[in-house]
Design an enzyme around this catalytic site. Structure first.
Site: not given
Ligand SMILES: O=C[C@H](O)COP(=O)(O)O
Length: 256
Positions: A12-13, A169, A175, A214, A235-236
């Site tokens: 997910n960008w 999540e 994040g 994360s 995400g990141g």
């Molecule tokens: O959609 C993705 C999530 O909100 C996880 O984000 P993250 O991997 O940056 O913690």
């Protein structure tokens, strides 16, 4: 534990990415052209502005492209929104709904998330429905109550394993670089599985439940070892092809 549910690696960008990032999408699309992709599904959800070009870039790749949100109605006077039909028109196949950032920043309720998931289903898109507790809810012992409430409220009655993916999540893990213990993830996923089976029977037994928050190449393997973790929502670490592909490689041990 052998897992029989076909896993999903989804990126997910969020609100990141311009045309300059298309080379990363292309590198991911090329990087997942390996035998492992016969066993697992891969998906990237760039911002809506890149959807159409992204699907063209993935023409000869197993990488699917999806969107990060959709409106609950088919069309109309909803400035700034996009419909499930518009996503499908760009050859998107999935849509994330109910992400905690939308629930928080746009005051999205379970009822609205359910309507969005229903709109996705009505259009033939796979809905990735996000749920998860905040730090306050966890610290006050409400985690399982929150998961139950959000599952009941956000997942449409007609959901099937083919049309619906659940993404757990924990909001405090998004994040932050903080990941729950394996025991906590296991407890949450086992609880969600039981709830899904109770409501949807065999479909609930086969519905994919992703972990998100994360996730990185360094921790993906241990997360994927946890029972009822059928993939991850990233995400990141999905923004750069090298990071995404490191997570893809982590699926080898469990699923190749
Ligand atoms: O959609 C993705 C999530 O909100 C996880 O984000 P993250 O991997 O940056 O913690």
């Amino acid at each position: 534990m052998t897992k029989t549910i076909r896993p999903l690696l989804a990126g997910n960008w969020k609100m990141n990415g311009t045309r300059a990032s298309l080379d990363q999408i292309k590198a991911i699309a090329d990087g997942v052209k390996t035998p492992l992709s016969e066993k697992i599904d891969t998906l990237l959800c760039p911002p809506a502005t890149l959807l159409y070009v992204a699907t063209a870039l993935c023409d000869d790749s197993p990488l699917a492209i999806g969107a990060q949100d959709c409106h609950q109605q088919v069309s109309g006077a909803h400035t700034g929104d996009i419909s499930a039909e518009m996503i499908a028109d760009c050859f998107g196949t999935h849509v994330i709904v109910g992400h905690s950032e939308r629930r928080r920043n746009h005051a999205e309720s379970d009822m609205l998330v359910r309507a969005k998931a229903q709109a996705a289903h009505d259009t033939g898109l796979i809905a990735i429905i996000c749920i998860g507790e905040t730090a306050y809810e966890r610290n006050s012992g409400q985690t399982l109550d929150v998961l139950k409430r959000e599952l009941i409220g956000s997942v449409p009655d007609g959901a099937t394993a083919a049309t619906t993916v659940i993404a757990y999540e924990p909001v405090w893990a998004i994040g932050t670089g903080v990941v729950p213990t394996s025991e906590d993830v296991e407890e949450a996923h086992a609880f969600m599985r039981a709830e899904l089976i109770e409501r949807f029977g065999k479909e609930g037994a086969n519905m994919r439940i992703l972990y998100g928050g994360s996730v990185s190449g360094a921790n993906a393997r241990s997360l994927l070892d946890i029972p009822h973790v059928n993939g991850v929502l990233v995400g990141g670490q999905s923004l750069k092809a090298a990071d995404f592909l490191a997570i893809y490689a982590a699926f080898e041990r469990q699923f190749a």
